[in-house]
Design a protein around this motif. Structure first.
Motif, PDB file in Angstrom:
ATOM      1  N   ASP A  45       0.833  -1.209   0.000  1.00 37.79           N
ATOM      2  CA  ASP A  45       0.000   0.000   0.000  1.00 37.79           C
ATOM      3  C   ASP A  45       0.868   1.260   0.000  1.00 37.79           C
ATOM      4  O   ASP A  45       0.528   2.256  -0.654  1.00 37.79           O
ATOM      5  CB  ASP A  45      -0.932   0.012   1.216  1.00 37.79           C
ATOM      6  CG  ASP A  45      -2.124  -0.918   1.036  1.00 37.79           C
ATOM      7  OD1 ASP A  45      -2.300  -1.431  -0.077  1.00 37.79           O
ATOM      8  OD2 ASP A  45      -2.867  -1.129   2.021  1.00 37.79           O
ATOM      9  N   SER A  46       1.990   1.230   0.726  1.00 32.19           N
ATOM     10  CA  SER A  46       2.891   2.387   0.758  1.00 32.19           C
ATOM     11  C   SER A  46       3.482   2.643  -0.631  1.00 32.19           C
ATOM     12  O   SER A  46       3.548   3.787  -1.094  1.00 32.19           O
ATOM     13  CB  SER A  46       4.025   2.147   1.765  1.00 32.19           C
ATOM     14  OG  SER A  46       3.524   1.950   3.068  1.00 32.19           O
ATOM     15  N   ILE A  47       3.905   1.564  -1.299  1.00 33.23           N
ATOM     16  CA  ILE A  47       4.427   1.699  -2.664  1.00 33.23           C
ATOM     17  C   ILE A  47       3.347   2.239  -3.593  1.00 33.23           C
ATOM     18  O   ILE A  47       3.601   3.093  -4.442  1.00 33.23           O
ATOM     19  CB  ILE A  47       4.948   0.339  -3.172  1.00 33.23           C
ATOM     20  CG1 ILE A  47       6.119  -0.139  -2.316  1.00 33.23           C
ATOM     21  CG2 ILE A  47       5.359   0.427  -4.640  1.00 33.23           C
ATOM     22  CD1 ILE A  47       6.575  -1.545  -2.634  1.00 33.23           C
ATOM     23  N   ASN A  48       2.121   1.752  -3.393  1.00 32.97           N
ATOM     24  CA  ASN A  48       1.005   2.211  -4.226  1.00 32.97           C
ATOM     25  C   ASN A  48       0.764   3.707  -4.074  1.00 32.97           C
ATOM     26  O   ASN A  48       0.514   4.417  -5.062  1.00 32.97           O
ATOM     27  CB  ASN A  48      -0.270   1.448  -3.858  1.00 32.97           C
ATOM     28  CG  ASN A  48      -0.200  -0.007  -4.244  1.00 32.97           C
ATOM     29  OD1 ASN A  48       0.647  -0.404  -5.046  1.00 32.97           O
ATOM     30  ND2 ASN A  48      -1.080  -0.818  -3.692  1.00 32.97           N
ATOM     31  N   GLU A  49       0.826   4.195  -2.837  1.00 33.09           N
ATOM     32  CA  GLU A  49       0.603   5.625  -2.615  1.00 33.09           C
ATOM     33  C   GLU A  49       1.691   6.460  -3.295  1.00 33.09           C
ATOM     34  O   GLU A  49       1.414   7.527  -3.854  1.00 33.09           O
ATOM     35  CB  GLU A  49       0.570   5.927  -1.115  1.00 33.09           C
ATOM     36  CG  GLU A  49      -0.822   5.962  -0.520  1.00 33.09           C
ATOM     37  CD  GLU A  49      -1.245   4.604  -0.005  1.00 33.09           C
ATOM     38  OE1 GLU A  49      -0.580   4.067   0.902  1.00 33.09           O
ATOM     39  OE2 GLU A  49      -2.242   4.069  -0.515  1.00 33.09           O
ATOM     40  N   VAL A  50       2.926   5.991  -3.250  1.00 33.06           N
ATOM     41  CA  VAL A  50       4.014   6.693  -3.937  1.00 33.06           C
ATOM     42  C   VAL A  50       3.740   6.751  -5.446  1.00 33.06           C
ATOM     43  O   VAL A  50       3.929   7.788  -6.092  1.00 33.06           O
ATOM     44  CB  VAL A  50       5.372   6.004  -3.664  1.00 33.06           C
ATOM     45  CG1 VAL A  50       6.468   6.617  -4.533  1.00 33.06           C
ATOM     46  CG2 VAL A  50       5.744   6.144  -2.191  1.00 33.06           C
ATOM     47  N   LEU A  51       3.277   5.639  -6.009  1.00 29.64           N
ATOM     48  CA  LEU A  51       2.974   5.595  -7.442  1.00 29.64           C
ATOM     49  C   LEU A  51       1.804   6.516  -7.794  1.00 29.64           C
ATOM     50  O   LEU A  51       1.812   7.170  -8.838  1.00 29.64           O
ATOM     51  CB  LEU A  51       2.658   4.164  -7.871  1.00 29.64           C
ATOM     52  CG  LEU A  51       3.829   3.167  -7.815  1.00 29.64           C
ATOM     53  CD1 LEU A  51       3.365   1.787  -8.237  1.00 29.64           C
ATOM     54  CD2 LEU A  51       4.976   3.639  -8.701  1.00 29.64           C
ATOM     55  N   LEU A  52       0.787   6.568  -6.920  1.00 28.38           N
ATOM     56  CA  LEU A  52      -0.346   7.459  -7.173  1.00 28.38           C
ATOM     57  C   LEU A  52       0.080   8.928  -7.130  1.00 28.38           C
ATOM     58  O   LEU A  52      -0.366   9.747  -7.949  1.00 28.38           O
ATOM     59  CB  LEU A  52      -1.450   7.211  -6.148  1.00 28.38           C
ATOM     60  CG  LEU A  52      -2.264   5.923  -6.318  1.00 28.38           C
ATOM     61  CD1 LEU A  52      -3.240   5.765  -5.154  1.00 28.38           C
ATOM     62  CD2 LEU A  52      -3.027   5.938  -7.643  1.00 28.38           C
ATOM     63  N   LEU A  53       0.955   9.268  -6.180  1.00 31.84           N
ATOM     64  CA  LEU A  53       1.467  10.638  -6.112  1.00 31.84           C
ATOM     65  C   LEU A  53       2.274  10.965  -7.367  1.00 31.84           C
ATOM     66  O   LEU A  53       2.194  12.078  -7.902  1.00 31.84           O
ATOM     67  CB  LEU A  53       2.330  10.813  -4.858  1.00 31.84           C
ATOM     68  CG  LEU A  53       1.584  10.862  -3.524  1.00 31.84           C
ATOM     69  CD1 LEU A  53       2.568  10.799  -2.354  1.00 31.84           C
ATOM     70  CD2 LEU A  53       0.728  12.121  -3.426  1.00 31.84           C
ATOM     71  N   TRP A  78      -1.002   4.681 -13.898  1.00 29.57           N
ATOM     72  CA  TRP A  78      -0.415   4.322 -12.608  1.00 29.57           C
ATOM     73  C   TRP A  78      -1.445   3.715 -11.665  1.00 29.57           C
ATOM     74  O   TRP A  78      -1.116   2.887 -10.816  1.00 29.57           O
ATOM     75  CB  TRP A  78       0.267   5.532 -11.984  1.00 29.57           C
ATOM     76  CG  TRP A  78       1.523   5.918 -12.716  1.00 29.57           C
ATOM     77  CD1 TRP A  78       1.733   7.014 -13.493  1.00 29.57           C
ATOM     78  CD2 TRP A  78       2.738   5.157 -12.770  1.00 29.57           C
ATOM     79  NE1 TRP A  78       2.997   6.995 -14.032  1.00 29.57           N
ATOM     80  CE2 TRP A  78       3.642   5.864 -13.605  1.00 29.57           C
ATOM     81  CE3 TRP A  78       3.146   3.952 -12.210  1.00 29.57           C
ATOM     82  CZ2 TRP A  78       4.916   5.407 -13.871  1.00 29.57           C
ATOM     83  CZ3 TRP A  78       4.430   3.495 -12.474  1.00 29.57           C
ATOM     84  CH2 TRP A  78       5.297   4.219 -13.296  1.00 29.57           C
ATOM     85  N   SER A  79      -2.711   4.113 -11.798  1.00 26.44           N
ATOM     86  CA  SER A  79      -3.764   3.488 -10.998  1.00 26.44           C
ATOM     87  C   SER A  79      -3.915   2.017 -11.383  1.00 26.44           C
ATOM     88  O   SER A  79      -4.159   1.159 -10.523  1.00 26.44           O
ATOM     89  CB  SER A  79      -5.103   4.213 -11.211  1.00 26.44           C
ATOM     90  OG  SER A  79      -5.020   5.548 -10.769  1.00 26.44           O
ATOM     91  N   PHE A  80      -3.763   1.730 -12.674  1.00 27.26           N
ATOM     92  CA  PHE A  80      -3.841   0.341 -13.125  1.00 27.26           C
ATOM     93  C   PHE A  80      -2.650  -0.458 -12.592  1.00 27.26           C
ATOM     94  O   PHE A  80      -2.800  -1.612 -12.171  1.00 27.26           O
ATOM     95  CB  PHE A  80      -3.875   0.302 -14.660  1.00 27.26           C
ATOM     96  CG  PHE A  80      -4.131  -1.069 -15.222  1.00 27.26           C
ATOM     97  CD1 PHE A  80      -5.379  -1.649 -15.118  1.00 27.26           C
ATOM     98  CD2 PHE A  80      -3.127  -1.767 -15.870  1.00 27.26           C
ATOM     99  CE1 PHE A  80      -5.628  -2.919 -15.634  1.00 27.26           C
ATOM    100  CE2 PHE A  80      -3.356  -3.031 -16.386  1.00 27.26           C
ATOM    101  CZ  PHE A  80      -4.612  -3.608 -16.268  1.00 27.26           C
ATOM    102  N   ILE A  81      -1.469   0.150 -12.605  1.00 22.26           N
ATOM    103  CA  ILE A  81      -0.284  -0.509 -12.056  1.00 22.26           C
ATOM    104  C   ILE A  81      -0.476  -0.795 -10.569  1.00 22.26           C
ATOM    105  O   ILE A  81      -0.096  -1.864 -10.066  1.00 22.26           O
ATOM    106  CB  ILE A  81       0.973   0.357 -12.272  1.00 22.26           C
ATOM    107  CG1 ILE A  81       1.265   0.503 -13.763  1.00 22.26           C
ATOM    108  CG2 ILE A  81       2.171  -0.238 -11.547  1.00 22.26           C
ATOM    109  CD1 ILE A  81       1.549  -0.800 -14.474  1.00 22.26           C
ATOM    110  N   VAL A  82      -1.084   0.141  -9.854  1.00 17.80           N
ATOM    111  CA  VAL A  82      -1.361  -0.047  -8.426  1.00 17.80           C
ATOM    112  C   VAL A  82      -2.251  -1.271  -8.216  1.00 17.80           C
ATOM    113  O   VAL A  82      -2.002  -2.099  -7.333  1.00 17.80           O
ATOM    114  CB  VAL A  82      -2.026   1.215  -7.838  1.00 17.80           C
ATOM    115  CG1 VAL A  82      -2.712   0.902  -6.513  1.00 17.80           C
ATOM    116  CG2 VAL A  82      -0.987   2.308  -7.638  1.00 17.80           C
TER     117      VAL A  82
END
Length: 314
Positions: A45-53, A78-82
């Motif tokens: 989830d932390s990695i996902n938030e970095v990608l969303l930012l 990036w949302s799809f990657i998340v």
């Protein structure tokens, strides 16, 4: 909108980083498979938030010659990657760890630290969930939550809300797994809890991936935007009829619009061009989220024929 989305993502990132560290420590001390899965969950989830930012920042860049429609779809990418990361890393690891713990059960040690970490996790994840929920409530208006999720053009806040919801459910599953495993003296229950966490993450991932895919392929804009554009064009002198509008959402605040209109037959080419400029100017004055507006002089019959072709192709 971008500022509000960033605030929600920053709050979720801060919560997940701290919780991930605490969960890994608790897993090492107690030997809990469910806690280890939850630690990986928070790390993902932390990695996902970095990608969303990262996606939010890149999507706000101004259009240029190579990208005349802007960079709005960067956020969708990036949302799809998340969504894929949640499935591949979060759900995949939790499933592997759960099956491994069931096949090779390792008795739990003192679970006290697990309960403390889970309680703190609920506090932080709950705060992040509440902030994202409030942001969603402001954006959804009178729509239901599921309807708003299906119709959203900004996946950031909903992604965080889904992640936080999955995190809270995962914490509950981990707590039950740790308690029953310790109380009944059966370490395999802890493994089954890890598999339960994997199922929750997989479901959240599928829903996020489905919505991100739809946005990447191209969804129409909200109906109210179509009505606004038609209303503006219909009031311009020289426009006899507005046949219809085709739109494609190319970013949270970026819409491509193709307008079909019938002009007065007595108008010259220069006068029609002036009508087009007037429509463009008025849409800008209305501050509509249009990144490109194409206007095609067309008879109503030609427009209806085009719609029949689209219906036949679909």
């Amino acid at each position: 909108m971008a500022h509000s989305s960033r605030l929600v993502v920053y709050a979720a990132l801060a919560a997940n980083v701290g919780i991930a560290i605490a969960k890994f420590i608790a897993a090492a001390v107690s030997g809990s498979s469910a806690m280890l899965s939850e630690g990986v969950h928070s790390l993902v989830d932390s990695i996902n938030e970095v990608l969303l930012l990262h996606g939010l920042r890149r999507s706000q860049r101004r259009p240029d010659r190579q990208h005349p429609l802007g960079f709005g779809r960067e956020l969708y990418f990036w949302s799809f990657i998340v969504a894929l990361l949640v499935l591949a890393l979060g759900a995949g690891f939790s499933l592997y760890e759960g099956v491994n713990h069931i096949l090779s059960p390792d008795p739990l040690r003192d679970p006290t630290l697990n309960y403390v970490v889970l309680a703190v996790g609920v506090l932080f994840e709950g705060t992040s969930w509440w902030l994202s929920l409030k942001s969603v409530q402001r954006k959804k208006g009178k729509l239901g939550y599921f309807e708003a999720f299906r119709g959203t053009k900004d996946p950031t806040t909903f992604s965080v809300l889904f992640e936080d919801s999955a995190a809270l459910v995962g914490l509950a599953i981990a707590a039950v797994g740790v308690y029953l495993s310790h109380a009944l003296g059966d370490p395999r229950i802890d493994g089954w809890a890890s598999i339960g966490i994997a199922v929750v993450l997989a479901l959240a991932s599928v829903m996020l991936a489905r919505e991100s895919k739809a946005l990447l392929i191209g969804e129409p804009a909200h109906p109210h935007l179509l009505a606004d554009v038609c209303g503006i064009a219909g009031k311009v002198e020289g426009v006899e009829a507005v046949n219809g509008v085709l739109t494609v959402q190319v970013g949270p605040d970026h819409v491509l619009v193709a307008l079909s209109a019938a002009f007065d037959d007595r108008l010259t080419t220069v006068e029609i061009e002036q009508c087009v400029r007037t429509i463009e100017a008025r849409t800008k004055e209305a501050k509509l989220p249009i990144v490109a507006l194409f206007i095609k002089p067309q008879t109503p019959e030609s427009w209806r024929e085009r719609l029949r072709e689209l219906d036949g192709e679909s």
